[in-house]
Structure formats: structure tokens, C-alpha cells
Design a protein around this motif. Structure first.
Motif, PDB file in Angstrom:
ATOM      1  N   GLU A 187     -28.960 103.941 -47.227  1.00  0.00           N
ATOM      2  CA  GLU A 187     -28.141 104.729 -48.145  1.00  0.00           C
ATOM      3  C   GLU A 187     -27.055 105.506 -47.416  1.00  0.00           C
ATOM      4  O   GLU A 187     -25.940 105.642 -47.905  1.00  0.00           O
ATOM      5  CB  GLU A 187     -29.019 105.695 -48.943  1.00  0.00           C
ATOM      6  CG  GLU A 187     -30.025 104.999 -49.867  1.00  0.00           C
ATOM      7  CD  GLU A 187     -29.354 104.187 -50.976  1.00  0.00           C
ATOM      8  OE1 GLU A 187     -28.165 104.442 -51.265  1.00  0.00           O
ATOM      9  OE2 GLU A 187     -30.015 103.296 -51.542  1.00  0.00           O
ATOM     10  N   GLN A 188     -27.384 106.019 -46.242  1.00  0.00           N
ATOM     11  CA  GLN A 188     -26.412 106.692 -45.380  1.00  0.00           C
ATOM     12  C   GLN A 188     -26.526 106.071 -43.990  1.00  0.00           C
ATOM     13  O   GLN A 188     -26.961 106.707 -43.043  1.00  0.00           O
ATOM     14  CB  GLN A 188     -26.677 108.195 -45.337  1.00  0.00           C
ATOM     15  CG  GLN A 188     -26.407 108.893 -46.668  1.00  0.00           C
ATOM     16  CD  GLN A 188     -26.568 110.396 -46.559  1.00  0.00           C
ATOM     17  OE1 GLN A 188     -27.541 110.903 -46.007  1.00  0.00           O
ATOM     18  NE2 GLN A 188     -25.589 111.124 -47.083  1.00  0.00           N
ATOM     19  N   PRO A 189     -26.136 104.812 -43.881  1.00  0.00           N
ATOM     20  CA  PRO A 189     -26.364 104.087 -42.627  1.00  0.00           C
ATOM     21  C   PRO A 189     -25.487 104.589 -41.492  1.00  0.00           C
ATOM     22  O   PRO A 189     -24.386 105.107 -41.712  1.00  0.00           O
ATOM     23  CB  PRO A 189     -26.006 102.652 -42.992  1.00  0.00           C
ATOM     24  CG  PRO A 189     -24.993 102.801 -44.082  1.00  0.00           C
ATOM     25  CD  PRO A 189     -25.445 103.987 -44.878  1.00  0.00           C
ATOM     26  N   ARG A 190     -25.990 104.430 -40.302  1.00  0.00           N
ATOM     27  CA  ARG A 190     -25.206 104.660 -39.099  1.00  0.00           C
ATOM     28  C   ARG A 190     -24.593 103.321 -38.690  1.00  0.00           C
ATOM     29  O   ARG A 190     -25.122 102.266 -39.035  1.00  0.00           O
ATOM     30  CB  ARG A 190     -26.085 105.232 -37.988  1.00  0.00           C
ATOM     31  CG  ARG A 190     -26.706 106.579 -38.356  1.00  0.00           C
ATOM     32  CD  ARG A 190     -27.622 107.092 -37.250  1.00  0.00           C
ATOM     33  NE  ARG A 190     -28.238 108.354 -37.633  1.00  0.00           N
ATOM     34  CZ  ARG A 190     -29.353 108.468 -38.353  1.00  0.00           C
ATOM     35  NH1 ARG A 190     -29.983 107.374 -38.769  1.00  0.00           N
ATOM     36  NH2 ARG A 190     -29.832 109.645 -38.674  1.00  0.00           N
ATOM     37  N   PRO A 191     -23.489 103.345 -37.958  1.00  0.00           N
ATOM     38  CA  PRO A 191     -22.830 102.074 -37.610  1.00  0.00           C
ATOM     39  C   PRO A 191     -23.760 101.071 -36.929  1.00  0.00           C
ATOM     40  O   PRO A 191     -23.682  99.872 -37.210  1.00  0.00           O
ATOM     41  CB  PRO A 191     -21.701 102.522 -36.680  1.00  0.00           C
ATOM     42  CG  PRO A 191     -21.352 103.890 -37.171  1.00  0.00           C
ATOM     43  CD  PRO A 191     -22.673 104.507 -37.553  1.00  0.00           C
ATOM     44  N   TYR A 192     -24.636 101.532 -36.040  1.00  0.00           N
ATOM     45  CA  TYR A 192     -25.501 100.572 -35.349  1.00  0.00           C
ATOM     46  C   TYR A 192     -26.495  99.930 -36.308  1.00  0.00           C
ATOM     47  O   TYR A 192     -26.932  98.784 -36.091  1.00  0.00           O
ATOM     48  CB  TYR A 192     -26.219 101.242 -34.167  1.00  0.00           C
ATOM     49  CG  TYR A 192     -27.311 102.214 -34.536  1.00  0.00           C
ATOM     50  CD1 TYR A 192     -28.643 101.815 -34.588  1.00  0.00           C
ATOM     51  CD2 TYR A 192     -27.013 103.553 -34.821  1.00  0.00           C
ATOM     52  CE1 TYR A 192     -29.642 102.712 -34.924  1.00  0.00           C
ATOM     53  CE2 TYR A 192     -28.014 104.443 -35.164  1.00  0.00           C
ATOM     54  CZ  TYR A 192     -29.324 104.020 -35.206  1.00  0.00           C
ATOM     55  OH  TYR A 192     -30.317 104.902 -35.539  1.00  0.00           O
ATOM     56  N   GLU A 193     -26.848 100.621 -37.393  1.00  0.00           N
ATOM     57  CA  GLU A 193     -27.707 100.014 -38.404  1.00  0.00           C
ATOM     58  C   GLU A 193     -26.929  98.974 -39.212  1.00  0.00           C
ATOM     59  O   GLU A 193     -27.478  97.916 -39.575  1.00  0.00           O
ATOM     60  CB  GLU A 193     -28.262 101.090 -39.335  1.00  0.00           C
ATOM     61  CG  GLU A 193     -29.248 102.035 -38.661  1.00  0.00           C
ATOM     62  CD  GLU A 193     -29.673 103.183 -39.554  1.00  0.00           C
ATOM     63  OE1 GLU A 193     -30.880 103.506 -39.545  1.00  0.00           O
ATOM     64  OE2 GLU A 193     -28.809 103.762 -40.253  1.00  0.00           O
ATOM     65  N   VAL A 194     -25.667  99.255 -39.489  1.00  0.00           N
ATOM     66  CA  VAL A 194     -24.839  98.290 -40.205  1.00  0.00           C
ATOM     67  C   VAL A 194     -24.664  97.027 -39.379  1.00  0.00           C
ATOM     68  O   VAL A 194     -24.745  95.900 -39.890  1.00  0.00           O
ATOM     69  CB  VAL A 194     -23.471  98.907 -40.552  1.00  0.00           C
ATOM     70  CG1 VAL A 194     -22.572  97.868 -41.225  1.00  0.00           C
ATOM     71  CG2 VAL A 194     -23.639 100.119 -41.462  1.00  0.00           C
ATOM     72  N   LEU A 195     -24.419  97.178 -38.080  1.00  0.00           N
ATOM     73  CA  LEU A 195     -24.257  96.012 -37.212  1.00  0.00           C
ATOM     74  C   LEU A 195     -25.499  95.135 -37.228  1.00  0.00           C
ATOM     75  O   LEU A 195     -25.411  93.900 -37.279  1.00  0.00           O
ATOM     76  CB  LEU A 195     -23.954  96.467 -35.781  1.00  0.00           C
ATOM     77  CG  LEU A 195     -22.602  97.147 -35.561  1.00  0.00           C
ATOM     78  CD1 LEU A 195     -22.524  97.742 -34.164  1.00  0.00           C
ATOM     79  CD2 LEU A 195     -21.467  96.151 -35.780  1.00  0.00           C
ATOM     80  N   ALA A 196     -26.670  95.761 -37.193  1.00  0.00           N
ATOM     81  CA  ALA A 196     -27.922  95.004 -37.230  1.00  0.00           C
ATOM     82  C   ALA A 196     -28.100  94.317 -38.572  1.00  0.00           C
ATOM     83  O   ALA A 196     -28.565  93.164 -38.643  1.00  0.00           O
ATOM     84  CB  ALA A 196     -29.100  95.926 -36.942  1.00  0.00           C
TER      85      ALA A 196
END
Length: 331
Positions: A187-196
Motif C-alpha cells: 500500500e505504501q511500497p518502498r522502491p526496492y519492494e516495487v523492483l522486487a
């Protein structure tokens, strides 16, 4: 005697070209693995040579160690090393067979109760590691608690690579379910979570579900300003991250992420998140990032001299591959 399957040495790229400068940087500074990977991508090098270099990092348990991922030092196998190894094998078309069967057995042995991979693992304690990969998901967990929790950044890229190469193993079923749930809960992702998440969604077999999840994620990325849409358009309202958040893998206020970081090729689902103009500006910015020594800078926060130095070769190969994927040069 030449290696089996090796191609004749190609002509050297034109002097003063970006590729020529990068080649000089690689021969001057890179580890043997990255030198051979560069040769495979751009100099018609043999995949056998890349595999031979990668074998130096492989352990008896089927995992990989020995600082293959520069931010994790020490000889022991770690999930992030293994993800790195799979990326290399995928790049040279060797992500399959008995080698990957051994990798999957290792992944099974280190998985958490939910069938996923942890960022950290108890076997790695005592060896130097970057703060951003040695902490806990909540910022207050003990190392043992952190090692017991599955992580999307650790699991998503591995699951995506195995699906991309049509590897089928019992480990994949629960790990895939974990990734679907983790992506849905962002819901409030960090960029490294989006990349994964993108690494997972780009290759998972259920394409309609992946496209729907990627569309939702792309709207979050834009709404929450996780991407800089050009060097002259920085992310607004950059948030300050508490110290404890850095210990769960969030680098906090630091280098921005650009469209090319999320959409590493035109085939990525993340490409639809950005207009043609935004992508062009992003690629222009990437191309302009080549430094005088021929390499690209590692944008991760430095924590020790050698890991930061070793990371530059990998970043340089990735930058060149992204530029080539978008037709910026032929090499």
C-alpha cells in the motif's frame, strides 16, 4: 587452447565510444565474473566462461556465497547471493538443469514457515554486511526473528527468474503464493519492494493477474512519487526515514529511482507506467551517467570501500543492457 563454444575474438568497439570506454573500465577494475559477463553480452564471449567464474562462488549446499553480492561478505550461502547467481545464469541462458535443481534444494532448506526467503539468514551472522541488508523487517526484531520472516525483495526476483526459465520445483508453489500475497498487500511500497514486485510480475505465468497487479502498482508509484520523471524533475516531498527503517532495508533519503530502474526493458510491465517522453528523459539521464573512467556509479549508499567498488562493474553492465534493450546502441 580456446574454450569449447567460444567465438572468435570480435573487433574492438570504436575508440571513444561509450562501449569502448566501458570495456576499458571492466578490464581495469572488475572481478573475473563481471569481466566474463561483459564479454558475453558485448564481445561475443562464451557462456561456459561465465559459468566457470560463477562456480567459484558456489557452496556444497547448493547455494552461493563468498561475497557474490558485494554487500554481503563471508563464505556462507545466503539467499541474496543465490538470487544474484540466478540472474547471472539467466543472462547467459543457463538457468536450468541439475545446477538449478541444487539451487532449489538450497532455497527449500532456508525458506521460512510461509515458504518464502528471508533477507537475512542465521548462517551469515558474524560476517560483515551492509546495514541495509542485515536488519529486520520491523526495525525492532532480533536477528532470529528477522530470519524467520519471508521477504518480497528476497523472494520475488528468485521466483520470477525460475518462472521465466520454466523451472518447476515444489518450492515454487508456496513461494509464488507468498509473492502474490505480498504484492497485493503493498500500500505504501518502498522502491526496492516495487523492483522486487516487478521482477516477479514480469515472469509469473498468470499474465492477466500480473497485468492487473502491475497496473495497480504503477498507480501507487506515481501517486506516492516514488519515481523521478527526469533529472530536472526530482521527486517532490522526499520523506525522511527513521534510523530504524534503514535497518529493515530502506535506504531512506538517497538516490532517486527513475523510470528505467523499474522498466529495465520495453517488455517489462512497468514500461506502461511511463509516457514515451518520460522514458526518453530517463534513458538520456542514464546514458549521461557514464563517468570519465568508463563505468557507471553505484547509487547505493556506500558502507565500505571494496563493496562499493565491486558494485560498479555490475551497475555498468546493467546500464549498458538497459540502454541496448531500448535501442540506444548496438553491441
Amino acid at each position: 587452447m580456446a574454450e569449447t563454444g567460444a567465438s572468435p575474438l570480435p573487433c574492438t568497439p570504436p575508440a571513444r565510444s561509450p562501449l569502448f570506454s566501458a570495456e576499458q573500465f571492466m578490464w581495469l577494475t572488475a572481478r573475473v565474473l563481471e569481466q566474463r559477463l561483459f564479454a558475453y553480452h558485448f564481445l561475443r564471449g562464451a557462456p561456459d566462461a561465465v559459468e566457470a567464474a560463477l562456480d567459484a562462488y558456489r557452496n556444497e549446499d547448493g547455494g552461493y556465497g563468498h561475497a557474490l553480492e558485494p554487500d554481503l561478505r563471508g563464505p556462507v550461502s545466503r539467499p541474496l547471493h543465490t538470487a544474484h547467481a540466478l540472474r547471472v545464469l539467466d543472462a547467459v541462458g543457463r538457468c536450468g538443469g541439475q545446477r538449478v535443481e541444487r539451487v532449489c534444494r538450497y532455497l527449500t532448506s532456508v525458506s521460512t514457515a510461509d515458504g518464502a526467503l528471508p533477507v537475512v539468514h542465521p548462517s551469515g551472522r558474524g560476517y560483515p554486511a551492509a546495514p541495509l541488508v542485515q536488519g529486520s523487517p520491523t526495525g525492532s526484531d532480533t536477528p532470529a526473528q528477522a530470519a524467520s520472516r519471508g521477504s518480497l525483495p528476497a523472494t520475488g526476483p528468485v521466483v520470477g527468474l525460475l518462472h521465466r526459465n520454466e523451472v518447476w520445483h515444489a518450492w515454487l508453489f508456496r513461494a509464488t503464493d507468498f509473492c502474490w500475497g505480498a504484492v497485493a498487500n503493498l500500500e505504501q511500497p518502498r522502491p526496492y519492494e516495487v523492483l522486487a514486485a516487478v521482477a516477479f510480475l514480469d515472469s509469473v505465468p498468470d499474465r492477466p493477474r500480473a497485468e492487473a497487479a502491475a497496473d495497480r502498482l504503477g498507480r501507487l508509484v506515481r501517486a506516492q512519487r516514488l519515481v523521478a520523471l527526469g533529472p530536472d524533475r526530482p521527486v517532490a516531498g522526499e520523506r525522511r526515514v527513521p534510523q530504524q527503517a534503514a535497518h529493515r532495508g530502506d535506504p531512506g533519503p538517497g538516490p532517486h529511482h527513475f523510470p528505467h530502474d523499474f522498466a529495465k526493458s520495453p517488455a517489462s510491465l512497468a514500461r506502461a507506467w511511463f509516457t514515451d517522453d518520460e522514458m526518453t528523459r530517463s534513458l538520456d539521464h542514464l546514458a549521461a551517467g557514464q563517468q570519465e573512467d568508463g563505468g557507471w556509479p553505484a547509487r547505493r549508499r556506500p558502507w565500505a570501500p571494496v563493496p562499493a567498488f565491486e558494485a560498479r562493474a555490475m551497475v555498468t553492465i546493467e546500464a549498458l543492457c538497459t540502454l541496448r534493450a531500448y535501442g540506444r546502441f548496438v553491441g
